[in-house]
Design a protein around this motif. Structure first.
Motif, PDB file in Angstrom:
ATOM      1  N   LYS A 123       6.208 -10.237 -11.900  1.00 64.58           N
ATOM      2  CA  LYS A 123       7.678 -10.179 -11.952  1.00 64.58           C
ATOM      3  C   LYS A 123       8.287  -9.664 -10.648  1.00 64.58           C
ATOM      4  N   ARG A 124       7.428  -9.229  -9.712  1.00 60.65           N
ATOM      5  CA  ARG A 124       7.881  -8.735  -8.408  1.00 60.65           C
ATOM      6  C   ARG A 124       8.802  -7.525  -8.574  1.00 60.65           C
ATOM      7  N   ILE A 125       8.347  -6.562  -9.356  1.00 63.14           N
ATOM      8  CA  ILE A 125       9.061  -5.319  -9.609  1.00 63.14           C
ATOM      9  C   ILE A 125       8.270  -4.185  -8.969  1.00 63.14           C
ATOM     10  N   TYR A 126       8.952  -3.337  -8.201  1.00 64.76           N
ATOM     11  CA  TYR A 126       8.286  -2.285  -7.442  1.00 64.76           C
ATOM     12  C   TYR A 126       8.998  -0.954  -7.660  1.00 64.76           C
ATOM     13  N   ARG A 127       8.224   0.128  -7.531  1.00 65.13           N
ATOM     14  CA  ARG A 127       8.775   1.479  -7.643  1.00 65.13           C
ATOM     15  C   ARG A 127       8.496   2.249  -6.352  1.00 65.13           C
ATOM     16  N   VAL A 128       9.494   3.041  -5.914  1.00 65.45           N
ATOM     17  CA  VAL A 128       9.313   3.876  -4.735  1.00 65.45           C
ATOM     18  C   VAL A 128      10.203   5.112  -4.863  1.00 65.45           C
ATOM     19  N   PRO A 129       9.692   6.312  -4.529  1.00 63.48           N
ATOM     20  CA  PRO A 129      10.577   7.475  -4.468  1.00 63.48           C
ATOM     21  C   PRO A 129      11.669   7.225  -3.425  1.00 63.48           C
ATOM     22  N   VAL A 130      12.912   7.564  -3.766  1.00 64.96           N
ATOM     23  CA  VAL A 130      14.039   7.316  -2.856  1.00 64.96           C
ATOM     24  C   VAL A 130      14.664   8.624  -2.392  1.00 64.96           C
ATOM     25  N   PHE A 131      15.125   9.459  -3.341  1.00 62.85           N
ATOM     26  CA  PHE A 131      15.827  10.685  -2.982  1.00 62.85           C
ATOM     27  C   PHE A 131      14.985  11.921  -3.298  1.00 62.85           C
ATOM     28  N   THR A 132      15.257  13.005  -2.569  1.00 63.31           N
ATOM     29  CA  THR A 132      14.646  14.285  -2.897  1.00 63.31           C
ATOM     30  C   THR A 132      15.293  14.852  -4.158  1.00 63.31           C
ATOM     31  N   ALA A 133      14.596  15.771  -4.807  1.00 65.62           N
ATOM     32  CA  ALA A 133      15.156  16.414  -5.994  1.00 65.62           C
ATOM     33  C   ALA A 133      16.429  17.176  -5.647  1.00 65.62           C
ATOM     34  N   ALA A 134      16.463  17.793  -4.470  1.00 68.18           N
ATOM     35  CA  ALA A 134      17.650  18.561  -4.069  1.00 68.18           C
ATOM     36  C   ALA A 134      18.868  17.650  -3.911  1.00 68.18           C
ATOM     37  N   PHE A 135      18.687  16.470  -3.324  1.00 70.73           N
ATOM     38  CA  PHE A 135      19.823  15.557  -3.162  1.00 70.73           C
ATOM     39  C   PHE A 135      20.283  15.035  -4.515  1.00 70.73           C
ATOM     40  N   CYS A 136      19.349  14.739  -5.414  1.00 68.47           N
ATOM     41  CA  CYS A 136      19.732  14.282  -6.752  1.00 68.47           C
ATOM     42  C   CYS A 136      20.582  15.335  -7.453  1.00 68.47           C
ATOM     43  N   ARG A 137      20.184  16.608  -7.344  1.00 67.30           N
ATOM     44  CA  ARG A 137      20.957  17.680  -7.987  1.00 67.30           C
ATOM     45  C   ARG A 137      22.348  17.801  -7.377  1.00 67.30           C
ATOM     46  N   ALA A 138      22.431  17.719  -6.049  1.00 67.44           N
ATOM     47  CA  ALA A 138      23.729  17.838  -5.382  1.00 67.44           C
ATOM     48  C   ALA A 138      24.645  16.679  -5.764  1.00 67.44           C
ATOM     49  N   LEU A 139      24.112  15.464  -5.775  1.00 68.70           N
ATOM     50  CA  LEU A 139      24.924  14.302  -6.127  1.00 68.70           C
ATOM     51  C   LEU A 139      25.385  14.381  -7.579  1.00 68.70           C
ATOM     52  N   LEU A 140      24.500  14.799  -8.482  1.00 65.50           N
ATOM     53  CA  LEU A 140      24.886  14.935  -9.882  1.00 65.50           C
ATOM     54  C   LEU A 140      25.961  15.998 -10.068  1.00 65.50           C
ATOM     55  N   GLU A 141      25.856  17.093  -9.335  1.00 70.14           N
ATOM     56  CA  GLU A 141      26.880  18.135  -9.426  1.00 70.14           C
ATOM     57  C   GLU A 141      28.240  17.576  -9.031  1.00 70.14           C
ATOM     58  N   GLU A 142      28.269  16.773  -7.975  1.00 67.63           N
ATOM     59  CA  GLU A 142      29.528  16.177  -7.532  1.00 67.63           C
ATOM     60  C   GLU A 142      30.051  15.165  -8.548  1.00 67.63           C
ATOM     61  N   LEU A 143      29.163  14.339  -9.086  1.00 70.34           N
ATOM     62  CA  LEU A 143      29.584  13.327 -10.053  1.00 70.34           C
ATOM     63  C   LEU A 143      30.119  13.957 -11.331  1.00 70.34           C
ATOM     64  N   GLU A 144      29.484  15.008 -11.794  1.00 70.62           N
ATOM     65  CA  GLU A 144      29.966  15.687 -13.005  1.00 70.62           C
ATOM     66  C   GLU A 144      31.304  16.368 -12.744  1.00 70.62           C
ATOM     67  N   GLN A 172       0.821  -1.211   0.000  1.00 68.91           N
ATOM     68  CA  GLN A 172       0.000   0.000   0.000  1.00 68.91           C
ATOM     69  C   GLN A 172       0.856   1.263   0.000  1.00 68.91           C
ATOM     70  N   ARG A 173       2.143   1.124   0.282  1.00 67.33           N
ATOM     71  CA  ARG A 173       3.041   2.271   0.376  1.00 67.33           C
ATOM     72  C   ARG A 173       4.046   2.309  -0.771  1.00 67.33           C
ATOM     73  N   LEU A 174       3.924   1.370  -1.713  1.00 65.56           N
ATOM     74  CA  LEU A 174       4.786   1.309  -2.890  1.00 65.56           C
ATOM     75  C   LEU A 174       3.914   1.243  -4.139  1.00 65.56           C
ATOM     76  N   GLU A 175       4.537   1.458  -5.282  1.00 61.03           N
ATOM     77  CA  GLU A 175       3.871   1.193  -6.557  1.00 61.03           C
ATOM     78  C   GLU A 175       4.299  -0.184  -7.046  1.00 61.03           C
ATOM     79  N   THR A 176       3.340  -1.057  -7.295  1.00 64.18           N
ATOM     80  CA  THR A 176       3.653  -2.364  -7.858  1.00 64.18           C
ATOM     81  C   THR A 176       3.705  -2.227  -9.371  1.00 64.18           C
ATOM     82  N   VAL A 177       4.897  -2.303  -9.936  1.00 63.41           N
ATOM     83  CA  VAL A 177       5.060  -2.215 -11.382  1.00 63.41           C
ATOM     84  C   VAL A 177       4.592  -3.500 -12.037  1.00 63.41           C
ATOM     85  N   SER A 178       4.946  -4.634 -11.429  1.00 68.19           N
ATOM     86  CA  SER A 178       4.501  -5.940 -11.902  1.00 68.19           C
ATOM     87  C   SER A 178       4.482  -6.907 -10.730  1.00 68.19           C
ATOM     88  N   GLY A 179       3.291  -7.338 -10.337  1.00 71.86           N
ATOM     89  CA  GLY A 179       3.203  -8.326  -9.280  1.00 71.86           C
ATOM     90  C   GLY A 179       3.770  -9.656  -9.709  1.00 71.86           C
TER      91      GLY A 179
END
Length: 328
Positions: free
Chosen positions: A115-136, A106-113
């Motif tokens: 195939k047992r594949i699930y989707r869930v938000p993990v990081f905030t947009a701000a953290f994604c931007r900061a990590l990408l800046e460091e990686l680049e 109930q707290r995740l998105e079931t992409v395929s029951g």
């Protein structure tokens, strides 16, 4: 027992060298059996694998001495503020008394029951931007960079950059394992004790797509970090052991900040990139309780050999074991 991606005693499966080390790419839809090394080819592959750990350790030492981060804040121990509220809520529920599989769904998105594949938000947009800046910033440096895996040519090995212990280890131990214990109990989801984490990059003139393969992992988390792009969807077949594994593949679009959880043995790949750049964090989650009994790459009881570097998640001491992941 808990370990990062590079325990003090790195262990690899010697038999695995017969069929390749990290990812297993499938030649075609009608050829599910991987190529097998024999004779001198096997010896060369073993030697190549032994060099990998030594070269990785040398790169990590040089980066530690010479690299100056542009975003030192991302090297701090992972904090709740970097994580999506939905992810925090799912992890909190998973550790609560009475938590069960149905409640977690109930707290995740079931992409395929199936195939047992699930989707869930993990990081905030701000953290994604900061990590990408460091990686680049690291990508633009002249320091040596290891290939993320045997199929991707562009990206970053997080343990070499120093982001493994502060970011990925707490991500696995504090947040992912409570979820995977409920979602994948038969695949070692409750006994994750190591990982291999890397970021892959897709861009014009570089890697644009990824062939069908399965991972050297019991479970895999794939998180889209950005940037702006079109195309590049993931596609999934069945488990690699199944005769009809590549029929009617399921396509899954990337959403920045969100992660896809799937079994490592699930056949998958990436469609060609259309425009822009796509960066994804991939974490191969490993449970020695499972792989000590059955190597996921050679499908045999592992024949362990000492190595340097991160190793492949095996242990000589026998932890509590679980049932090996079934086909269904």
């Amino acid at each position: 027992m808990s370990r990062g991606s590079h325990p003090s005693q790195a262990l690899n499966c010697a038999a695995q060298s017969r069929v390749g080390p990290f990812q297993k790419e499938l030649p075609s839809a009608n050829s599910l059996a991987p190529a097998v090394y024999r004779g001198s080819q096997l010896e060369q592959e073993v030697e190549r694998r032994q060099r990998l750990g030594q070269e990785s350790a040398a790169r990590k030492a040089l980066i530690s001495q010479s690299y100056h981060p542009v975003r030192p804040d991302v090297y701090n121990t992972l904090q709740d503020e970097a994580l999506a509220p939905e992810f925090l809520a799912a992890a909190e529920y998973s550790t609560s008394p009475g938590a069960d599989f149905e409640g977690l769904l109930q707290r995740l998105e079931t992409v395929s029951g199936e195939k047992r594949i699930y989707r869930v938000p993990v990081f905030t947009a701000a953290f994604c931007r900061a990590l990408l800046e460091e990686l680049e910033h690291f990508e633009q440096s002249d320091l040596p960079k290891g290939r993320p895996n045997t199929m991707n040519n562009y990206g970053v090995l997080l343990h070499e950059l120093g982001l493994d212990e502060p970011v990925v280890t707490p991500l696995r131990e504090r947040f992912l394992q409570p979820l995977t214990a409920l979602l994948y109990p038969d695949c070692g989801g409750g006994w994750l004790d190591s990982h291999r984490a890397f970021v892959v990059k897709y861009a014009p003139g570089q890697d644009r797509e990824l062939g069908c393969h399965y991972d050297n992992a019991e479970l895999t988390l794939n998180v889209a970090l950005g940037k702006a792009f079109t195309g590049g969807a993931l596609y999934f077949g069945g488990l690699f052991q199944a005769p009809t594994a590549l029929t009617r593949p399921l396509e899954v679009e990337h959403v920045v900040g969100q992660g896809i959880l799937h079994r490592g043995g699930q056949l998958h790949g990436a469609r060609p990139l259309g425009t822009g750049e796509r960066w994804n964090l991939v974490v191969w989650l490993r449970a020695s309780a499972v792989r000590n009994r059955l190597c996921p790459m050679c499908c045999r009881k592992p024949d362990l050999v000492d190595d340097e570097g991160f190793g492949d998640g095996f242990t000589r001491e026998e932890p509590t074991t679980v049932d090996v992941c079934a086909l269904t």
